[in-house]
Design a protein around this motif. Structure first.
Motif, PDB file in Angstrom:
ATOM      1  N   VAL A  33       1.021  -1.200  -0.140  1.00 55.02           N
ATOM      2  CA  VAL A  33      -0.098  -0.078   0.127  1.00 55.02           C
ATOM      3  C   VAL A  33       0.874   1.462   0.039  1.00 55.02           C
ATOM      4  N   SER A  34       1.849   1.209   0.683  1.00 54.88           N
ATOM      5  CA  SER A  34       2.793   2.408   0.775  1.00 54.88           C
ATOM      6  C   SER A  34       3.592   2.657  -0.245  1.00 54.88           C
ATOM      7  N   GLU A  35       3.747   1.644  -1.349  1.00 51.40           N
ATOM      8  CA  GLU A  35       4.434   2.149  -2.524  1.00 51.40           C
ATOM      9  C   GLU A  35       3.501   2.261  -3.592  1.00 51.40           C
ATOM     10  N   LYS A  36       2.237   1.939  -3.445  1.00 45.13           N
ATOM     11  CA  LYS A  36       1.525   2.075  -4.554  1.00 45.13           C
ATOM     12  C   LYS A  36       0.353   3.117  -4.501  1.00 45.13           C
ATOM     13  N   VAL A  37       0.036   3.632  -3.125  1.00 49.09           N
ATOM     14  CA  VAL A  37      -1.051   4.444  -2.787  1.00 49.09           C
ATOM     15  C   VAL A  37      -0.952   5.757  -3.736  1.00 49.09           C
ATOM     16  N   ASN A  38       0.193   6.279  -3.907  1.00 47.92           N
ATOM     17  CA  ASN A  38       0.176   7.652  -4.977  1.00 47.92           C
ATOM     18  C   ASN A  38      -0.457   7.117  -6.183  1.00 47.92           C
ATOM     19  N   LYS A  39      -0.057   6.098  -6.750  1.00 47.77           N
ATOM     20  CA  LYS A  39      -0.335   5.808  -8.263  1.00 47.77           C
ATOM     21  C   LYS A  39      -1.836   5.217  -8.164  1.00 47.77           C
ATOM     22  N   TYR A 137      -3.689  -0.470 -13.680  1.00 47.68           N
ATOM     23  CA  TYR A 137      -3.841   0.709 -12.882  1.00 47.68           C
ATOM     24  C   TYR A 137      -2.306   1.393 -12.322  1.00 47.68           C
ATOM     25  N   LEU A 138      -1.491   0.362 -12.416  1.00 51.12           N
ATOM     26  CA  LEU A 138       0.030   0.627 -11.683  1.00 51.12           C
ATOM     27  C   LEU A 138       1.235   0.683 -12.707  1.00 51.12           C
ATOM     28  N   LYS A 139       0.989   0.028 -13.698  1.00 49.60           N
ATOM     29  CA  LYS A 139       2.259  -0.058 -14.904  1.00 49.60           C
ATOM     30  C   LYS A 139       2.276   1.158 -15.550  1.00 49.60           C
ATOM     31  N   GLY A 140       3.435   1.303 -16.176  1.00 47.25           N
ATOM     32  CA  GLY A 140       3.465   2.440 -16.863  1.00 47.25           C
ATOM     33  C   GLY A 140       2.728   2.757 -18.143  1.00 47.25           C
ATOM     34  N   ASN A 141       2.619   1.859 -19.096  1.00 40.70           N
ATOM     35  CA  ASN A 141       1.826   1.762 -20.082  1.00 40.70           C
ATOM     36  C   ASN A 141       0.407   1.073 -20.183  1.00 40.70           C
ATOM     37  N   GLY A 142       0.250   0.632 -18.802  1.00 39.61           N
ATOM     38  CA  GLY A 142      -0.895  -0.242 -18.674  1.00 39.61           C
ATOM     39  C   GLY A 142      -1.007  -1.499 -19.248  1.00 39.61           C
ATOM     40  N   LYS A 143      -2.371  -1.364 -20.090  1.00 43.55           N
ATOM     41  CA  LYS A 143      -2.683  -2.584 -20.774  1.00 43.55           C
ATOM     42  C   LYS A 143      -1.828  -2.886 -21.913  1.00 43.55           C
ATOM     43  N   ASN A 144      -1.211  -1.845 -22.238  1.00 42.93           N
ATOM     44  CA  ASN A 144      -0.317  -2.026 -23.707  1.00 42.93           C
ATOM     45  C   ASN A 144       0.926  -3.008 -23.267  1.00 42.93           C
ATOM     46  N   GLU A 145       1.245  -2.971 -22.038  1.00 42.31           N
ATOM     47  CA  GLU A 145       2.299  -4.024 -21.556  1.00 42.31           C
ATOM     48  C   GLU A 145       1.877  -5.364 -21.280  1.00 42.31           C
TER      49      GLU A 145
END
Length: 361
Positions: A33-39, A137-145
């Motif tokens: 949570v602490s790593e991903k809350v901002n995203k 929701y979390l990866k750079g290019n989302g579903k494209n990756e």
């Protein structure tokens, strides 16, 4: 029939393992949570999706670190038995070390069967939800990756081959398309197109810059068109499965998928085989790590539980290191996947036999 001592050790074995899971999983969730809350806040992720993600995360995380949790739990409670001189009392009563080990093996059997069933049926669904959330929701290019979209080559049937240089999953469009049909060892015809688009409503493909070359005995027949609609026996989504597809399939689905992808000439077949073999190797590790943990912690040491835990942590992370390194080597090199997956178990199995013999002395 289980004796009072057997039931006592078995109860401690299972309860300590469960407590270890309940202690470390919340820690893993808090760190995540602490790593991903901002995203998550940036992408305005619905709370229901977050709650479902962490349900899947719990199952995925527990399965991933199952060997470490089990190993440390056995080290922990066996060291407490040794420090309280309970192990000495049990062995002094005439019980052999092999007999003392029996409830541990029963516990390992229960845990390994549970892990096996989880790996076959429950973990794949959790892995699908976990990875879908990450790529959405979390990866750079989302579903494209999510898919390997460049230089896609597939064998559709025994005599049909397809290639695209690039595939856009959102628009269902592929570029630099070619389709080859063979009769035996001879090319029958080849279709090429600058661009091909799949239409889900009509189940048809539209090809742009279409060319068909039919091989003749004396000369070839050439057909061209700026635009042409046709029907193929495949869907473009099937040609580029998501990169984590093997993790999301149950045992039967995974075996069928591997057979199909092997016929298609998929270059990632070793990745799928690693996932398949790990479904069997991880439960077996429960027995190996249990024997090592008991052999290391059954004797009372001058350093007490701290020394046993230190040895246990080093061995546990060495096992995980071997497991990860050889898993990557199987995917990226010529090492057979079955050898790479089972190598850590073989090495630590030999270590378990050695430590067990010393413990019996």
């Amino acid at each position: 029939m289980l004796t009072i001592i057997d039931r006592y050790i078995l109860k401690r074995y299972l309860s300590t393992f469960v407590v270890m899971l309940l202690l470390f999983i919340p820690i893993g969730i808090v760190i995540d949570v602490s790593e991903k809350v901002n995203k998550m806040l940036e992408n305005k992720v619905p709370f229901a999706d977050i709650a479902l993600y962490y349900l899947h995360f719990t199952i995925y995380f527990a399965n991933l670190l199952f060997p470490i949790f089990l190993f440390l739990s056995v080290i922990w409670f066996t060291s407490k038995l040794a420090n309280n001189t309970e192990v000495i009392a049990i062995l002094s009563s005439g019980i052999s070390f092999s007999r003392f080990l029996r409830p541990y093996i029963i516990g390992a059997t229960i845990v390994s069967v549970f892990a096996l069933l989880m790996g076959f049926f429950i973990v794949p669904k959790a892995s699908e939800g976990f990875n879908n959330f990450r790529y959405t929701y979390l990866k750079g290019n989302g579903k494209n990756e999510m898919r390997e979209n460049n230089n896609v080559f597939r064998q559709i049937t025994d005599d049909e081959f397809i290639y695209v240089s690039n595939f856009n999953t959102m628009s269902k469009t592929a570029f630099n398309f070619s389709f080859e049909k063979f009769k035996g060892d001879q090319l029958d015809y080849k279709i090429t197109a600058n661009r091909i688009k799949y239409n889900p409503s009509t189940k048809k493909y539209t090809m742009f810059g279409y060319t068909k070359r039919t091989v003749g005995i004396l000369n070839d027949k050439l057909e061209k068109a700026e635009k042409k609609d046709t029907v193929f026996k495949f869907e473009l989504d099937d040609l580029t499965p998501v990169v984590y597809i093997a993790e999301t399939l149950s045992l039967g689905e995974l075996n069928s998928f591997i057979d199909k992808e092997r016929k298609r000439g998929n270059a990632n077949i070793n990745t799928y085989l690693v996932v398949l073999y790990k479904k069997y190797s991880i439960p077996v590790s429960a027995f190996i790590l249990t024997i090592i943990a008991v052999s290391v912690s059954a004797m009372k040491r001058r350093g007490g539980m701290g020394m046993n835990l230190a040895i246990g942590i080093i061995l546990a992370f060495t096992y995980v290191f071997f497991d990860k390194v050889f898993g990557v080597m199987a995917e990226k090199s010529s090492i057979p996947p079955i050898v790479a997956v089972w190598f850590p178990n073989v090495v630590f199995g030999i270590l378990a036999i050695y430590l067990l013999r010393n413990a019996k002395r």
